[in-house]
Design a protein around this motif. Structure first.
Motif, PDB file in Angstrom:
ATOM      1  N   LYS A  43      77.955 -21.297  -7.989  1.00 18.95           N
ATOM      2  CA  LYS A  43      76.713 -21.403  -8.757  1.00 18.95           C
ATOM      3  C   LYS A  43      76.680 -20.374  -9.869  1.00 18.95           C
ATOM      4  CE  LYS A  43      73.872 -23.310  -5.030  1.00 18.95           C
ATOM      5  NZ  LYS A  43      72.584 -23.173  -4.289  1.00 18.95           N
ATOM      6  N   GLU A  44      75.829 -20.636 -10.843  1.00 14.01           N
ATOM      7  CA  GLU A  44      75.657 -19.681 -11.921  1.00 14.01           C
ATOM      8  C   GLU A  44      74.815 -18.500 -11.452  1.00 14.01           C
ATOM      9  OE1 GLU A  44      75.866 -22.722 -15.759  1.00 14.01           O
ATOM     10  OE2 GLU A  44      74.059 -21.561 -15.358  1.00 14.01           O
ATOM     11  N   ARG A  45      75.011 -17.392 -12.120  1.00 14.41           N
ATOM     12  CA  ARG A  45      74.190 -16.234 -11.827  1.00 14.41           C
ATOM     13  C   ARG A  45      72.739 -16.533 -12.194  1.00 14.41           C
ATOM     14  NH1 ARG A  45      76.240 -11.368 -14.996  1.00 14.41           N
ATOM     15  NH2 ARG A  45      74.983 -12.303 -16.665  1.00 14.41           N
ATOM     16  N   GLU A  46      71.821 -16.096 -11.365  1.00 13.33           N
ATOM     17  CA  GLU A  46      70.408 -16.336 -11.636  1.00 13.33           C
ATOM     18  C   GLU A  46      69.607 -15.044 -11.526  1.00 13.33           C
ATOM     19  OE1 GLU A  46      68.377 -18.845  -8.868  1.00 13.33           O
ATOM     20  OE2 GLU A  46      69.276 -17.888  -7.112  1.00 13.33           O
ATOM     21  N   ARG A  47      68.570 -15.009 -12.296  1.00 18.19           N
ATOM     22  CA  ARG A  47      67.659 -13.865 -12.263  1.00 18.19           C
ATOM     23  C   ARG A  47      66.806 -13.947 -11.000  1.00 18.19           C
ATOM     24  NH1 ARG A  47      62.427 -13.674 -13.501  1.00 18.19           N
ATOM     25  NH2 ARG A  47      62.523 -15.794 -14.308  1.00 18.19           N
ATOM     26  N   VAL A  48      66.661 -12.840 -10.321  1.00 18.51           N
ATOM     27  CA  VAL A  48      65.823 -12.769  -9.121  1.00 18.51           C
ATOM     28  C   VAL A  48      64.500 -12.088  -9.450  1.00 18.51           C
ATOM     29  CG1 VAL A  48      65.634 -11.844  -6.786  1.00 18.51           C
ATOM     30  CG2 VAL A  48      67.838 -12.725  -7.611  1.00 18.51           C
ATOM     31  N   ALA A  49      64.584 -10.916 -10.020  1.00 15.46           N
ATOM     32  CA  ALA A  49      63.382 -10.150 -10.345  1.00 15.46           C
ATOM     33  C   ALA A  49      63.712  -9.126 -11.398  1.00 15.46           C
ATOM     34  CB  ALA A  49      62.820  -9.468  -9.103  1.00 15.46           C
ATOM     35  N   THR A  50      62.756  -8.845 -12.256  1.00 18.29           N
ATOM     36  CA  THR A  50      62.940  -7.828 -13.288  1.00 18.29           C
ATOM     37  C   THR A  50      61.734  -6.900 -13.319  1.00 18.29           C
ATOM     38  OG1 THR A  50      62.001  -9.289 -14.980  1.00 18.29           O
ATOM     39  CG2 THR A  50      64.399  -9.283 -14.743  1.00 18.29           C
ATOM     40  N   ILE A  51      61.952  -5.732 -13.860  1.00 19.98           N
ATOM     41  CA  ILE A  51      60.885  -4.749 -13.964  1.00 19.98           C
ATOM     42  C   ILE A  51      61.048  -3.945 -15.236  1.00 19.98           C
ATOM     43  CG2 ILE A  51      62.166  -3.015 -12.620  1.00 19.98           C
ATOM     44  CD1 ILE A  51      59.447  -2.189 -11.394  1.00 19.98           C
ATOM     45  N   ARG A  52      59.941  -3.670 -15.865  1.00 18.40           N
ATOM     46  CA  ARG A  52      59.933  -2.794 -17.027  1.00 18.40           C
ATOM     47  C   ARG A  52      59.601  -1.398 -16.523  1.00 18.40           C
ATOM     48  NH1 ARG A  52      56.569  -5.661 -19.915  1.00 18.40           N
ATOM     49  NH2 ARG A  52      54.720  -4.370 -19.717  1.00 18.40           N
ATOM     50  N   THR A  53      60.438  -0.438 -16.818  1.00 16.97           N
ATOM     51  CA  THR A  53      60.342   0.865 -16.171  1.00 16.97           C
ATOM     52  C   THR A  53      59.402   1.829 -16.857  1.00 16.97           C
ATOM     53  OG1 THR A  53      62.269   1.680 -17.373  1.00 16.97           O
ATOM     54  CG2 THR A  53      62.666   0.657 -15.218  1.00 16.97           C
ATOM     55  N   ASP A  54      58.506   1.311 -17.695  1.00 13.63           N
ATOM     56  CA  ASP A  54      57.521   2.189 -18.338  1.00 13.63           C
ATOM     57  C   ASP A  54      56.251   2.318 -17.509  1.00 13.63           C
ATOM     58  OD1 ASP A  54      56.256  -0.228 -20.821  1.00 13.63           O
ATOM     59  OD2 ASP A  54      56.433  -0.312 -18.646  1.00 13.63           O
ATOM     60  N   GLY A  55      56.258   1.786 -16.312  1.00 14.04           N
ATOM     61  CA  GLY A  55      55.108   1.922 -15.442  1.00 14.04           C
ATOM     62  C   GLY A  55      53.998   0.915 -15.692  1.00 14.04           C
ATOM     63  N   SER A  56      54.245  -0.072 -16.520  1.00  9.37           N
ATOM     64  CA  SER A  56      53.217  -1.066 -16.825  1.00  9.37           C
ATOM     65  C   SER A  56      52.837  -1.863 -15.587  1.00  9.37           C
ATOM     66  CB  SER A  56      53.728  -2.033 -17.895  1.00  9.37           C
ATOM     67  OG  SER A  56      54.130  -1.361 -19.047  1.00  9.37           O
ATOM     68  N   ASP A  57      51.561  -2.166 -15.481  1.00  8.46           N
ATOM     69  CA  ASP A  57      51.092  -2.961 -14.341  1.00  8.46           C
ATOM     70  C   ASP A  57      51.642  -4.378 -14.370  1.00  8.46           C
ATOM     71  OD1 ASP A  57      47.798  -1.431 -14.334  1.00  8.46           O
ATOM     72  OD2 ASP A  57      49.665  -0.841 -13.350  1.00  8.46           O
ATOM     73  N   ASP A  58      51.913  -4.875 -15.576  1.00  4.11           N
ATOM     74  CA  ASP A  58      52.383  -6.256 -15.694  1.00  4.11           C
ATOM     75  C   ASP A  58      53.874  -6.301 -15.990  1.00  4.11           C
ATOM     76  OD1 ASP A  58      51.525  -6.979 -19.181  1.00  4.11           O
ATOM     77  OD2 ASP A  58      52.348  -5.185 -18.226  1.00  4.11           O
ATOM     78  N   GLY A  59      54.608  -5.287 -15.561  1.00  7.45           N
ATOM     79  CA  GLY A  59      56.014  -5.202 -15.932  1.00  7.45           C
ATOM     80  C   GLY A  59      56.986  -5.874 -15.001  1.00  7.45           C
ATOM     81  N   THR A  60      56.511  -6.541 -13.958  1.00  5.11           N
ATOM     82  CA  THR A  60      57.423  -7.191 -13.027  1.00  5.11           C
ATOM     83  C   THR A  60      57.354  -8.701 -13.165  1.00  5.11           C
ATOM     84  OG1 THR A  60      55.774  -7.221 -11.264  1.00  5.11           O
ATOM     85  CG2 THR A  60      57.233  -5.317 -11.354  1.00  5.11           C
ATOM     86  N   ASP A  61      58.451  -9.339 -12.853  1.00  6.72           N
ATOM     87  CA  ASP A  61      58.501 -10.788 -12.888  1.00  6.72           C
ATOM     88  C   ASP A  61      59.487 -11.272 -11.838  1.00  6.72           C
ATOM     89  OD1 ASP A  61      57.589 -13.208 -14.714  1.00  6.72           O
ATOM     90  OD2 ASP A  61      59.698 -13.533 -14.210  1.00  6.72           O
ATOM     91  N   TYR A  62      59.226 -12.442 -11.275  1.00  2.00           N
ATOM     92  CA  TYR A  62      60.058 -12.967 -10.199  1.00  2.00           C
ATOM     93  C   TYR A  62      60.435 -14.412 -10.450  1.00  2.00           C
ATOM     94  CZ  TYR A  62      58.323  -8.897  -7.673  1.00  2.00           C
ATOM     95  OH  TYR A  62      58.022  -7.612  -7.295  1.00  2.00           O
TER      96      TYR A  62
END
Length: 126
Positions: A43-62
């Motif tokens: 299978k192709e590589r897939e994104r699981v989760a990301t985070i913006r490391t500036d501490g933003s409350d909305d910086g995560t995604d799944y």
């Protein structure tokens, strides 16, 4: 330059929990976006989760497939992925990745990340 080293992978049964860790070197600007990606055999590589490391409350995604089961977090130079209610389809090599401050602040929309770890295997059996 950023070096990333993952740990915490293993084998477990359906429904179990596991926490992956990623130790990062390099300056903060080179690690503005961090994420976990995975690749299963054939299978192709897939994104699981990301985070913006500036501490933003909305910086995560799944990815939809892991929402409500996985949690990404960052503390200092460490990145974590807490995984619960694991399923056989979660089996894959999990990679930690980092990308610099240039580019979209929406880390989940970035096409590729500049720095990658070697990966850690997660195997979930039914």
């Amino acid at each position: 330059q950023v070096e990333l080293v993952e740990s915490g992978g293993g084998s477990l049964q359906t429904g179990g929990s596991l926490r992956l860790s990623c130790s990062a070197s390099g300056d903060t600007y080179s690690r503005y976006c961090m994420g976990w990606f995975r690749q299963a055999p054939g299978k192709e590589r897939e994104r699981v989760a990301t985070i913006r490391t500036d501490g933003s409350d909305d910086g995560t995604d799944y990815a939809d497939s892991v929402k409500g089961r996985f949690t990404i977090s960052a503390r200092g130079k460490m990145l974590y992925l807490q995984m619960s209610d694991l399923k056989p389809e979660d089996s894959a090599v999990y990679y930690c990745a980092a990308d610099g401050v240039s580019g979209s602040y929406r880390c989940h929309l970035r096409g590729d990340y500049a720095y990658w770890g070697q990966g850690t295997q997660v195997t979930v059996s039914s």
